[in-house]
Enzyme design. Structure first.
Site, PDB file in Angstrom:
ATOM      1  N   ASN A   9       0.861  -1.171   0.000  1.00  0.00           N
ATOM      2  CA  ASN A   9       0.000   0.000   0.000  1.00  0.00           C
ATOM      3  C   ASN A   9       0.903   1.228   0.000  1.00  0.00           C
ATOM      4  O   ASN A   9       1.523   1.531   1.012  1.00  0.00           O
ATOM      5  CB  ASN A   9      -0.902  -0.030   1.247  1.00  0.00           C
ATOM      6  CG  ASN A   9      -1.714   1.244   1.394  1.00  0.00           C
ATOM      7  OD1 ASN A   9      -1.814   2.038   0.461  1.00  0.00           O
ATOM      8  ND2 ASN A   9      -2.297   1.433   2.570  1.00  0.00           N
ATOM      9  N   TRP A  10       0.958   1.896  -1.143  1.00  0.00           N
ATOM     10  CA  TRP A  10       1.903   3.014  -1.272  1.00  0.00           C
ATOM     11  C   TRP A  10       1.382   4.301  -0.645  1.00  0.00           C
ATOM     12  O   TRP A  10       2.112   5.284  -0.573  1.00  0.00           O
ATOM     13  CB  TRP A  10       2.245   3.247  -2.747  1.00  0.00           C
ATOM     14  CG  TRP A  10       3.090   2.164  -3.342  1.00  0.00           C
ATOM     15  CD1 TRP A  10       3.678   1.126  -2.677  1.00  0.00           C
ATOM     16  CD2 TRP A  10       3.465   2.012  -4.718  1.00  0.00           C
ATOM     17  NE1 TRP A  10       4.383   0.340  -3.558  1.00  0.00           N
ATOM     18  CE2 TRP A  10       4.266   0.861  -4.812  1.00  0.00           C
ATOM     19  CE3 TRP A  10       3.188   2.733  -5.884  1.00  0.00           C
ATOM     20  CZ2 TRP A  10       4.806   0.426  -6.026  1.00  0.00           C
ATOM     21  CZ3 TRP A  10       3.708   2.295  -7.088  1.00  0.00           C
ATOM     22  CH2 TRP A  10       4.519   1.150  -7.155  1.00  0.00           C
ATOM     23  N   LYS A  11       0.114   4.320  -0.277  1.00  0.00           N
ATOM     24  CA  LYS A  11      -0.480   5.532   0.325  1.00  0.00           C
ATOM     25  C   LYS A  11      -0.191   6.734  -0.586  1.00  0.00           C
ATOM     26  O   LYS A  11      -0.164   6.576  -1.802  1.00  0.00           O
ATOM     27  CB  LYS A  11       0.041   5.715   1.750  1.00  0.00           C
ATOM     28  CG  LYS A  11      -0.106   4.431   2.570  1.00  0.00           C
ATOM     29  CD  LYS A  11       0.163   4.598   4.020  1.00  0.00           C
ATOM     30  CE  LYS A  11      -0.025   3.259   4.721  1.00  0.00           C
ATOM     31  NZ  LYS A  11       0.077   3.350   6.167  1.00  0.00           N
ATOM     32  N   HIS A  95      -9.406   1.539   4.640  1.00  0.00           N
ATOM     33  CA  HIS A  95      -8.139   1.678   5.369  1.00  0.00           C
ATOM     34  C   HIS A  95      -8.347   2.656   6.529  1.00  0.00           C
ATOM     35  O   HIS A  95      -9.069   3.644   6.395  1.00  0.00           O
ATOM     36  CB  HIS A  95      -7.036   2.171   4.419  1.00  0.00           C
ATOM     37  CG  HIS A  95      -5.688   2.113   5.056  1.00  0.00           C
ATOM     38  ND1 HIS A  95      -5.250   3.077   5.940  1.00  0.00           N
ATOM     39  CD2 HIS A  95      -4.702   1.188   4.973  1.00  0.00           C
ATOM     40  CE1 HIS A  95      -4.035   2.743   6.366  1.00  0.00           C
ATOM     41  NE2 HIS A  95      -3.686   1.598   5.798  1.00  0.00           N
ATOM     42  N   GLU A  97      -6.660   4.970   7.667  1.00  0.00           N
ATOM     43  CA  GLU A  97      -6.366   6.392   7.384  1.00  0.00           C
ATOM     44  C   GLU A  97      -7.554   7.051   6.696  1.00  0.00           C
ATOM     45  O   GLU A  97      -7.841   8.222   6.937  1.00  0.00           O
ATOM     46  CB  GLU A  97      -5.080   6.507   6.550  1.00  0.00           C
ATOM     47  CG  GLU A  97      -3.848   6.250   7.424  1.00  0.00           C
ATOM     48  CD  GLU A  97      -2.674   5.612   6.709  1.00  0.00           C
ATOM     49  OE1 GLU A  97      -2.632   5.623   5.464  1.00  0.00           O
ATOM     50  OE2 GLU A  97      -1.787   5.085   7.412  1.00  0.00           O
ATOM     51  N   GLU A 167      -5.546  -4.677  10.455  1.00  0.00           N
ATOM     52  CA  GLU A 167      -4.464  -3.724  10.694  1.00  0.00           C
ATOM     53  C   GLU A 167      -4.740  -2.931  11.968  1.00  0.00           C
ATOM     54  O   GLU A 167      -5.476  -1.932  11.926  1.00  0.00           O
ATOM     55  CB  GLU A 167      -4.359  -2.742   9.522  1.00  0.00           C
ATOM     56  CG  GLU A 167      -4.039  -3.396   8.202  1.00  0.00           C
ATOM     57  CD  GLU A 167      -3.421  -2.395   7.238  1.00  0.00           C
ATOM     58  OE1 GLU A 167      -2.310  -2.661   6.773  1.00  0.00           O
ATOM     59  OE2 GLU A 167      -4.035  -1.361   6.966  1.00  0.00           O
ATOM     60  N   GLY A 173       2.706   2.108  10.733  1.00  0.00           N
ATOM     61  CA  GLY A 173       3.725   3.138  10.570  1.00  0.00           C
ATOM     62  C   GLY A 173       4.438   3.515  11.861  1.00  0.00           C
ATOM     63  O   GLY A 173       5.183   4.488  11.910  1.00  0.00           O
ATOM     64  N   SER A 213       3.403  -2.240  10.312  1.00  0.00           N
ATOM     65  CA  SER A 213       4.852  -2.348  10.531  1.00  0.00           C
ATOM     66  C   SER A 213       5.424  -3.709  10.123  1.00  0.00           C
ATOM     67  O   SER A 213       6.347  -4.220  10.761  1.00  0.00           O
ATOM     68  CB  SER A 213       5.209  -2.026  11.987  1.00  0.00           C
ATOM     69  OG  SER A 213       4.856  -0.695  12.296  1.00  0.00           O
ATOM     70  N   GLY A 234       2.897  -1.136   4.197  1.00  0.00           N
ATOM     71  CA  GLY A 234       3.040   0.261   3.803  1.00  0.00           C
ATOM     72  C   GLY A 234       4.494   0.597   3.543  1.00  0.00           C
ATOM     73  O   GLY A 234       5.040   0.331   2.465  1.00  0.00           O
ATOM     74  N   GLY A 235       5.162   1.147   4.561  1.00  0.00           N
ATOM     75  CA  GLY A 235       6.535   1.645   4.428  1.00  0.00           C
ATOM     76  C   GLY A 235       7.499   0.689   3.735  1.00  0.00           C
ATOM     77  O   GLY A 235       8.243   1.095   2.826  1.00  0.00           O
TER      78      GLY A 235
HETATM   79  P1  PGA Z   1       2.963   0.172   7.550  1.00  0.00           P
HETATM   80  O1  PGA Z   1       1.486   0.458   6.929  1.00  0.00           O
HETATM   81  O2  PGA Z   1       3.432  -1.118   6.963  1.00  0.00           O
HETATM   82  O3  PGA Z   1       3.796   1.345   7.098  1.00  0.00           O
HETATM   83  O4  PGA Z   1       2.786   0.111   9.021  1.00  0.00           O
HETATM   84  C1  PGA Z   1       0.584  -0.578   6.734  1.00  0.00           C
HETATM   85  C2  PGA Z   1      -0.712  -0.052   6.152  1.00  0.00           C
HETATM   86  O5  PGA Z   1      -1.165   1.020   6.555  1.00  0.00           O
HETATM   87  O6  PGA Z   1      -1.329  -0.708   5.283  1.00  0.00           O
END
Ligand code: PGA
Length: 251
Positions: A9-11, A95, A97, A167, A173, A213, A234-235
């Protein structure tokens, strides 16, 4: 047998040029992953979807959101037919966010999920509790509501088009991972809710991912759990090297 799935997930990261550079390299490691029985995918911003799909047509590419209406007066939104036009057939929904910053609710998620399924798209439906809810011991209550309301009206056929991602918000993150025990406990709990909603077959077939994470160093432990079928990352999905390591480390 559920095929493992690692999804990036590149956000709100990567320009079109950066996404293209990743896609160019992704062609080879997508092939490598498939040869080893692992599915992978990425979710770029709307801006980069067409470019990534053009460069890597075999790669699974998801949007990070969509609207439930086909078209209309919804400024700033993107409709499902627009995604399909550029070859996109996956979409992340709900998600945390988007729930936190964009007012996404279980009800709007449900409308989007049905619209996507009606359009033969595959959904990654995200759920997860806040730190406060976790500390109060409310995780299962929150997840139960998110799954039952978000997936309301989904029969076992509909659920073939759904992947669930657990999640915990406190782990996204932050580098504060949920333990593998927590990940397994909640993923198996989600499977039990699906069983109750749509039967044993649906619950055995649905893929449930852990996210929060996830890094090359810890992915193997999560995927070693019986009810964790993959990871939403994500990251650690942003750099080609790190994404490749995620795949290599589970083989
Ligand atoms: P993260 O994000 O791996 O950077 O914690 C995961 C996500 O929000 O899908």
């Amino acid at each position: 047998m559920r095929t493992k799935l690692i999804f990036g997930n590149w956000k709100m990261n990567k320009t079109i040029a950066e996404a293209k550079a990743f896609a160019t390299e992704a062609v080879a490691f997508d092939k490598f992953a498939k040869e080893h029985g692992v599915d992978i995918g990425v979710a770029p911003t709307f801006m980069s979807l067409a470019a990534v799909k053009e460069i890597a047509p075999e790669l699974t590419v998801a949007a990070q959101n969509c609207h439930f209406a086909d078209h209309g007066a919804f400024t700033g939104e993107v409709a499902i037919p627009m995604l399909k036009e550029v070859g996109i057939d996956w979409c992340i929904i709900g998600h945390s966010e988007r729930r936190t910053y964009n007012g996404e609710t279980n009800e709007t998620c449900n409308k989007k999920i049905h619209a996507l399924i009606d359009n033969d798209m595959t959904v990654i439906y995200c759920c997860g509790e806040t730190l406060e809810q976790f500390e109060k011991g409310l995780t299962k209550e929150v997840i139960n509501t998110q799954i039952r309301e978000g997936l309301a009206g989904c029969c076992k056929c509909c659920l073939k088009h759904v992947v669930v991602a657990y999640e915990p918000i406190w782990s996204i993150g932050t580098g504060k991972n949920a333990s593998t025990e927590i990940a397994e406990d909640i993923c198996s709990y989600i499977r039990s809710i699906i069983k109750d909603m749509a039967g044993e077959e649906a619950s055995e077939n649905i893929r449930i991912l852990y996210g929060g994470s996830v890094k090359p160093e810890n992915i193997r432990a999560y995927l070693g759990q019986p009810d964790v079928d993959g990871a939403l990352v994500g990251g650690a999905s942003l750099k080609v090297e790190s994404f490749k390591q995620l795949i290599e480390n589970i083989l």
